[in-house]
Every structure is written in C-alpha cells, then in structure tokens.
Design a protein around this motif. Structure first.
Motif, PDB file in Angstrom:
ATOM      1  N   VAL A   1      19.413 -16.550   1.490  1.00  0.00           N
ATOM      2  CA  VAL A   1      19.790 -15.126   1.424  1.00  0.00           C
ATOM      3  C   VAL A   1      19.768 -14.674  -0.035  1.00  0.00           C
ATOM      4  O   VAL A   1      19.195 -13.630  -0.374  1.00  0.00           O
ATOM      5  N   LEU A   2      20.344 -15.502  -0.902  1.00  0.00           N
ATOM      6  CA  LEU A   2      20.375 -15.167  -2.331  1.00  0.00           C
ATOM      7  C   LEU A   2      18.952 -15.043  -2.882  1.00  0.00           C
ATOM      8  O   LEU A   2      18.649 -14.098  -3.619  1.00  0.00           O
TER       9      LEU A   2
ATOM     10  N   MET B   1      17.478 -11.821  -2.073  1.00  0.00           N
ATOM     11  CA  MET B   1      18.109 -10.686  -2.762  1.00  0.00           C
ATOM     12  C   MET B   1      17.685 -10.542  -4.223  1.00  0.00           C
ATOM     13  O   MET B   1      17.570  -9.421  -4.730  1.00  0.00           O
TER      14      MET B   1
ATOM     15  N   GLY C   1      26.042 -13.846   4.263  1.00  0.00           N
ATOM     16  CA  GLY C   1      25.380 -12.786   3.500  1.00  0.00           C
ATOM     17  C   GLY C   1      26.322 -12.304   2.399  1.00  0.00           C
ATOM     18  O   GLY C   1      27.451 -12.802   2.272  1.00  0.00           O
TER      19      GLY C   1
ATOM     20  N   GLY D   1      19.742  -8.880   1.786  1.00  0.00           N
ATOM     21  CA  GLY D   1      20.451 -10.130   2.070  1.00  0.00           C
ATOM     22  C   GLY D   1      21.047 -10.133   3.471  1.00  0.00           C
ATOM     23  O   GLY D   1      20.996 -11.146   4.187  1.00  0.00           O
TER      24      GLY D   1
END
Ligand SMILES: Cc1ncc(COP(=O)(O)O)c(C=O)c1O
Length: 369
Positions: A16-17, A20, A198, A238
């Motif tokens: 997720v990071l 982003m 998230g 994210g």
C-alpha cells in the motif's frame, strides 16, 4: 512488541505504501488542476474509485471519499429528511451515536434499537422500528468491541419492504468478512482505510442512487459536490490498494485469524472466572473481548503494556474515559463486569508464538491479581 489492537488501527501494508509514494513525491499535483501533474493525480483518484467500486459491487459514482469512517457515518446520517425519525442500534460506534444525538437536539425523533445479551439486534427491535417508520435506520455490520456480526442483509430486506432506508457502518467488517454492497442490500455504507492496512485519514461512504446525499463540508465542489476539500490523493490510492488486497487475500487472512482465535480462546478457557463477551454469537475472526471477575481491565492493559503487549480496554475511541463500555451495558453486562473488559484484536502478521506468549503473561498477571 506484540500488537493485538488491530480494531483500533493497523500497520500500513508495504504494498500500500509503495502504491502511495509516487503521489506524495512525484505526482503531488492538485487533482482539480488542469495541467498534466493535476490530471495524473485526478486519474489516480478515479482509478481508486473504480477499483473500490468493482470490489464492492457498485458503480464508481456511488462512492464519496471522506476523511475516514467518522466522516462517512456523519455524512450518512445527514441524509435524513427534515423532521424524519432516526433509529440507531444501541451498540453503534460514537461516530454514529454522537451525530444521532445531535439530530435529536434538532427535533428528529431518535429510537435506540435494543440488543440481546450476545449483542445481536432483537427481532422485537426490528418489529418496533417498522411500526415507527423512521426515515433512516443505522445498524453496524460488525461491532468494534465484541466483533459481533449482525445479519444486515436480513434487516435490509425487512426494512426496505417497508420503505425504510438503512445505513450500515462496515468499518470493522471490511477485510475480515465479505463486504459486498449489493449483497447486503443497504442504502448507505461507511468504510475506513486504516482498519485494513491502509493509511489513516481516509474512508468512503457508499450510497444507493435513490439516496439524496447532503454535503456536510461545503467548498470547492470536489467528490461530485458531495464532499468539498482537495482530495487526499495518496491516501485514496492507498485505500484502493488496501481494499484490493483485503479482497484478494480475504480467505487466507480469515483462515489465519480464525486459527489464532481458536488457539487464543482455548488458552483463555483455562483461566478461572474468565468470560468471553458475545461468546455465543457469530463474531469477526480476529476479535475477542473478555473480562475476568475482580480484575480491572484498564489496570490489566497497563500491566500488559509493561510486558510489551498492546491490547485495548473496550473501544479505543472511548479509552481514557472511565465509564464502562456502553456496548456491554446495552448487552446487560453489569458495570463491574464491564470494567474488567479487555479487547484482543488480531491481525494478519500475528503468530501462534505471540498467542502463547500472551496467554502465559496474562495467566501470570491474573494469578498475581
Ligand atoms: C465501527 C467503527 N466505526 C467508525 C470508526 C471511525 O473510523 P475512523 O477512525 O476512520 O474515523 C471506527 C474506528 O474505531 C469503528 O471502529
């Protein structure tokens, strides 16, 4: 640290990071700007909206991105028509209870739906609410403290047959059990990103097109005019990725969590005077709320903290206040028993070794009294 407080928040997933970072470092444009940097950001928001829509079984236009579950719940309740009544279950999160009380002050009739000793909405409560015919009913899909899962699809069927709109707070359910808007049959549904690995500060309200959304935040007309404010692009990206992972890995995560919960409950069953709240009801695979006769939950939490184990006493949002949990009170649990409550909420990275260590430390702390 042994982290057993995933219903409060989860660590961000590396994947997720990674999704982003480009929107924090490179494509930082404002999605409303017309030049390329802005257009890239706008298309990332739209892609996340499409991603979420496909996973939830809705059209992209049925999603409003918000600053989290709290804002989504406030926005859902704001759809209430002037002078219409409102009914919410007695075990809702404060982000539903508080706006409901605020609406009551503005002369909307407010009904609290009772739950039984396991925290399940009673048939009587549903029958009564059908008689009252409020403009909106709000019942959470899964409770943040006990993990109890309500039969929302059944309630939605019954309420909609009487032309009553229904909202569900699915913040705790997403990523732990299947959450498909169209299958639940609700009119409104709230979600939050930080409960599913998230980023914090992002969520969504999903709505049926028959509902008139009334914006709470007014300004630049973003989010189809339903929620003004420059979009939190990286967080939305994210959230989209976290939801995708939650869906594709659901079966695996669920099996892992159920296995850990079984081990945990087996260990707990050997402790005298210990109760698992809502023990007889269907619960989230990761959640166990327990209490031990004569033990103060907050004290136990602090002692566990000294052993480097993080748990919660009741609802994280309510900790710091010494009142026993309103959720347990609604279930008819005595204030004394409710004050002994601690909540263990497991996550995908927890292990059997951590459960064994927790049981060992818990037993020793309880024996010492
Ligand atoms: C059931 C439930 N609803 C809503 C919220 C609020 O979500 P957020 O922290 O994203 O505002 C929480 C957070 O604890 C929750 O557990």
């Amino acid at each position: 640290m042994i982290y057993f407080d995933h219903n409060a928040t989860t660590p961000i997933d590396d994947r997720v990071l990674d999704a982003m970072l480009p929107f924090l470092k490179t494509f930082y444009g404002n999605p409303s700007s017309l030049y390329r940097h802005g257009r890239v950001a706008a298309s990332a928001v739209n892609a996340a909206r499409e991603q979420l829509a496909a996973l939830l079984g809705v059209q992209p236009g049925q999603i409003v991105f918000t600053s989290g579950g709290t804002e989504a719940n406030n926005l859902a309740l704001a759809t209430l028509a002037p002078r219409a009544g409102l009914a919410v279950s007695a075990i809702e999160h404060p982000s539903v209870i508080e706006p409901a009380l605020h609406l009551k002050i503005q002369e909307h009739e407010l009904t609290l739906l009772d739950v039984d000793t396991n925290g399940l909405i009673t048939q009587d409560a549903i029958d009564r609410v059908i008689q009252l015919k409020p403009g909106l009913v709000s019942i959470m899909l899964a409770n943040n403290e006990t993990g109890v899962i309500q039969n929302i699809a059944h309630y939605a069927d019954r309420l909609k047959a009487h032309d009553i709109k229904i909202h569900t707070d699915a913040v705790q359910a997403l990523g732990k059990i299947p959450v498909v808007f169209s299958e639940l049959g609700v009119d409104l549904m709230s979600l939050s990103s930080h409960k599913i690995y998230g980023p914090k500060g992002c969520g969504a309200l999903v709505f049926d097109k028959s509902v008139e959304i009334k914006p709470v935040l007014l300004g630049g007309g973003q989010e189809q005019g339903f929620r003004a404010g420059t979009e939190n692009v990286a967080a939305i990206v994210g959230f989209g990725m976290a939801t995708e992972l939650a869906k594709t890995e659901l079966a695996e995560r669920r099996a892992h969590l159920l296995n850990l919960r079984k081990q945990l409950e087996h260990g707990l069953s050997a402790i005298p005077g210990l109760t698992i709240f809502s023990g007889q009801a269907e619960r989230l695979p990761n959640t166990v709320q327990m209490g031990v006769d004569g033990i103060d939950g907050e004290m136990l939490l602090m002692q566990l903290d000294q052993k480097n184990i993080a748990v919660s006493s009741g609802s994280a949002c309510a900790s710091g206040q010494r009142e026993p949990s309103p959720v347990l009170a609604a279930m008819g649990i005595s204030p004394r028993k409710a004050k002994s409550a601690i909540r263990i909420s497991l996550g995908k990275a927890n292990t059997e070794t951590e459960i064994s260590e927790f049981i060992k430390q818990l037993k020793s702390l309880i024996e010492k009294g």
